[in-house]
Design a protein around this motif. Structure first.
Motif, PDB file in Angstrom:
ATOM      1  N   THR A  85      20.294  47.021  26.858  1.00 62.22           N
ATOM      2  CA  THR A  85      21.441  46.798  28.459  1.00 62.22           C
ATOM      3  C   THR A  85      22.817  47.376  27.983  1.00 62.22           C
ATOM      4  O   THR A  85      23.176  47.861  28.962  1.00 62.22           O
ATOM      5  CB  THR A  85      21.635  45.011  28.195  1.00 62.22           C
ATOM      6  OG1 THR A  85      20.108  44.380  28.284  1.00 62.22           O
ATOM      7  CG2 THR A  85      21.903  44.885  29.638  1.00 62.22           C
ATOM      8  N   ILE A  89      24.691  49.806  30.518  1.00 61.01           N
ATOM      9  CA  ILE A  89      25.951  49.493  31.341  1.00 61.01           C
ATOM     10  C   ILE A  89      26.669  50.843  31.261  1.00 61.01           C
ATOM     11  O   ILE A  89      28.067  50.751  31.667  1.00 61.01           O
ATOM     12  CB  ILE A  89      26.781  48.108  31.028  1.00 61.01           C
ATOM     13  CG1 ILE A  89      25.773  47.452  31.614  1.00 61.01           C
ATOM     14  CG2 ILE A  89      28.214  47.712  30.990  1.00 61.01           C
ATOM     15  CD1 ILE A  89      25.867  45.882  30.868  1.00 61.01           C
ATOM     16  N   ASP A  90      27.280  51.184  29.354  1.00 61.42           N
ATOM     17  CA  ASP A  90      27.879  52.318  28.720  1.00 61.42           C
ATOM     18  C   ASP A  90      27.649  52.852  29.703  1.00 61.42           C
ATOM     19  O   ASP A  90      28.720  54.693  29.823  1.00 61.42           O
ATOM     20  CB  ASP A  90      27.665  52.526  27.058  1.00 61.42           C
ATOM     21  CG  ASP A  90      28.699  53.784  27.121  1.00 61.42           C
ATOM     22  OD1 ASP A  90      29.958  53.345  27.050  1.00 61.42           O
ATOM     23  OD2 ASP A  90      28.034  54.302  26.230  1.00 61.42           O
ATOM     24  N   LYS A  93      28.790  53.050  33.866  1.00 63.61           N
ATOM     25  CA  LYS A  93      30.710  53.558  33.794  1.00 63.61           C
ATOM     26  C   LYS A  93      31.278  55.329  33.043  1.00 63.61           C
ATOM     27  O   LYS A  93      31.722  55.618  33.234  1.00 63.61           O
ATOM     28  CB  LYS A  93      30.851  52.442  32.315  1.00 63.61           C
ATOM     29  CG  LYS A  93      31.096  51.066  33.277  1.00 63.61           C
ATOM     30  CD  LYS A  93      31.533  49.855  31.868  1.00 63.61           C
ATOM     31  CE  LYS A  93      31.876  48.082  33.029  1.00 63.61           C
ATOM     32  NZ  LYS A  93      32.146  47.191  31.720  1.00 63.61           N
ATOM     33  N   ALA A 124      23.276  41.600  33.763  1.00 64.78           N
ATOM     34  CA  ALA A 124      24.491  42.226  33.869  1.00 64.78           C
ATOM     35  C   ALA A 124      24.860  43.758  34.066  1.00 64.78           C
ATOM     36  O   ALA A 124      25.527  43.866  34.434  1.00 64.78           O
ATOM     37  CB  ALA A 124      24.478  42.651  32.096  1.00 64.78           C
ATOM     38  N   ILE A 125      23.729  43.798  34.535  1.00 66.25           N
ATOM     39  CA  ILE A 125      23.485  45.717  35.408  1.00 66.25           C
ATOM     40  C   ILE A 125      24.093  45.529  36.262  1.00 66.25           C
ATOM     41  O   ILE A 125      25.216  46.451  36.750  1.00 66.25           O
ATOM     42  CB  ILE A 125      22.532  46.214  34.946  1.00 66.25           C
ATOM     43  CG1 ILE A 125      21.969  46.825  33.853  1.00 66.25           C
ATOM     44  CG2 ILE A 125      22.355  47.531  35.934  1.00 66.25           C
ATOM     45  CD1 ILE A 125      20.294  47.048  34.122  1.00 66.25           C
ATOM     46  N   GLU A 127      25.778  43.808  37.558  1.00 62.62           N
ATOM     47  CA  GLU A 127      27.912  43.640  37.633  1.00 62.62           C
ATOM     48  C   GLU A 127      29.166  44.808  37.187  1.00 62.62           C
ATOM     49  O   GLU A 127      29.487  44.436  37.188  1.00 62.62           O
ATOM     50  CB  GLU A 127      28.144  41.925  36.427  1.00 62.62           C
ATOM     51  CG  GLU A 127      27.378  40.421  37.138  1.00 62.62           C
ATOM     52  CD  GLU A 127      27.303  39.783  36.166  1.00 62.62           C
ATOM     53  OE1 GLU A 127      28.069  39.975  35.183  1.00 62.62           O
ATOM     54  OE2 GLU A 127      27.238  38.305  36.298  1.00 62.62           O
ATOM     55  N   ALA A 128      27.602  45.142  36.212  1.00 58.42           N
ATOM     56  CA  ALA A 128      28.013  46.667  35.768  1.00 58.42           C
ATOM     57  C   ALA A 128      28.816  47.744  36.983  1.00 58.42           C
ATOM     58  O   ALA A 128      29.256  48.505  37.227  1.00 58.42           O
ATOM     59  CB  ALA A 128      27.894  47.198  34.027  1.00 58.42           C
ATOM     60  N   SER A 129      27.483  47.914  37.867  1.00 55.80           N
ATOM     61  CA  SER A 129      27.483  48.572  39.220  1.00 55.80           C
ATOM     62  C   SER A 129      28.091  48.597  39.539  1.00 55.80           C
ATOM     63  O   SER A 129      28.529  48.214  40.740  1.00 55.80           O
ATOM     64  CB  SER A 129      25.557  48.645  39.727  1.00 55.80           C
ATOM     65  OG  SER A 129      25.685  50.408  40.284  1.00 55.80           O
TER      66      SER A 129
END
Length: 292
Positions: A85, A89-90, A93, A124-125, A127-129
């Motif tokens: 995960t 996310i990295d 970004k 989690a993805i 919220e990061a995308s």
């Protein structure tokens, strides 16, 4: 409803030269062939694109070639997924998503998380995308089904989770999702053989493998399905039915690349651990293409 993902999307192959380098000219030609023949959107670096055997640099080059060939004509979806995960996310970004309309993210493979683990992974993805997300459920590859209740929970909880590419070859699960989905959430078939039935039942269309080789007929079939014209749509389904079976007979994308070779659009080269289609399968595919 996010109408840009209604209709036929295609999971593009990554063509290779005989020395296994990327054949960017063939890739560009395949993109243009799909634009000219009715495909609604393009999916980059999915399973069919052999993304797991591409380096980070090669992925960037593939994306650049497709953006250049597309010229802003069709929406673009980029595959970013896996079972780490934090690494996903990295990657989100650190990737230039300015030309990308959505991320297609596969459910974590190999690790076999619980349904709660799958939910937390996509939370989690999400919220990061910075862009929309299409969930990708393909239990035959991941060994874990995203149950309908988990997909629906994600659809209800996160605005940027806009669709699911459902590829479990499970009509009952498709129907449960179509019946209970929130307004505007898209149920997209990831099974070429079931795509028309899913569309007629209220699905949003397909992300197809075979569609990129026969975009005119396949996208028209799905458009007829979206209009509820089952009789005319099934005429096209039956016309394509044999080749849909052929391309998944051994492995994907060896089958679809064999079709492209018969169409003179790219070579049938794949990277290990995949191997090209067998001689017997190639002969069936060539016979189909020659008589189509």
């Amino acid at each position: 409803m996010n109408s840009k993902f209604v209709g036929t999307g295609v999971a593009l192959v990554t063509p290779f030269n005989p020395d296994l380098s990327i054949d960017h000219k063939a890739l560009s030609n395949i993109v243009k062939y799909n634009i000219e023949n009715g495909t609604e959107y393009l999916v980059i670096c999915g399973t069919t694109g052999e993304s797991v055997t591409l380096t980070k640099q090669e992925k960037k080059e593939v994306i650049a070639t497709i953006i250049e060939a597309n010229q802003g004509k069709l929406p673009l979806v980029l595959g970013i997924g896996g079972n780490n995960t934090a690494a996903i996310i990295d990657e989100i970004k650190s990737t230039d998503l300015s030309q990308i309309d959505a991320i297609l993210s596969v459910s974590p493979y190999y690790s076999k998380p619980t349904q709660e683990g799958i939910y937390q992974h996509f939370k989690a993805i999400s919220e990061a995308s910075p862009i929309d997300i299409i969930l990708y459920n393909v239990p035959g590859r991941t060994s874990k089904n995203i149950e309908a209740k988990t997909t629906l929970r994600l659809a209800n909880d996160f605005k940027n989770v806009v669709a699911v590419k459902e590829a479990g070859n499970n009509m009952a699960q498709y129907l449960e999702l179509i019946k209970n989905k929130p307004d505007g959430f898209l149920i997209i078939s990831g099974d070429d053989d079931l795509a028309l039935g899913v569309t007629l039942a209220g699905g949003a269309g397909v992300i197809s493998v075979i569609g990129q080789a026969f975009p005119k007929e396949f996208s028209e079939m799905i458009r007829l399905g979206l209009q509820g014209n089952a009789k005319e749509a099934y005429k096209l389904h039956f016309k394509l039915m044999d080749v849909i079976g052929y391309i998944f007979e051994e492995n994907n994308p060896a089958g679809i690349k064999s079709v492209f070779e018969a169409l003179n659009l790219c070579q049938d080269t794949v990277r290990l651990p995949l191997v090209p289609a067998s001689k017997a399968l190639k002969q069936k595919i060539e016979r189909f293409v020659n008589n189509f």
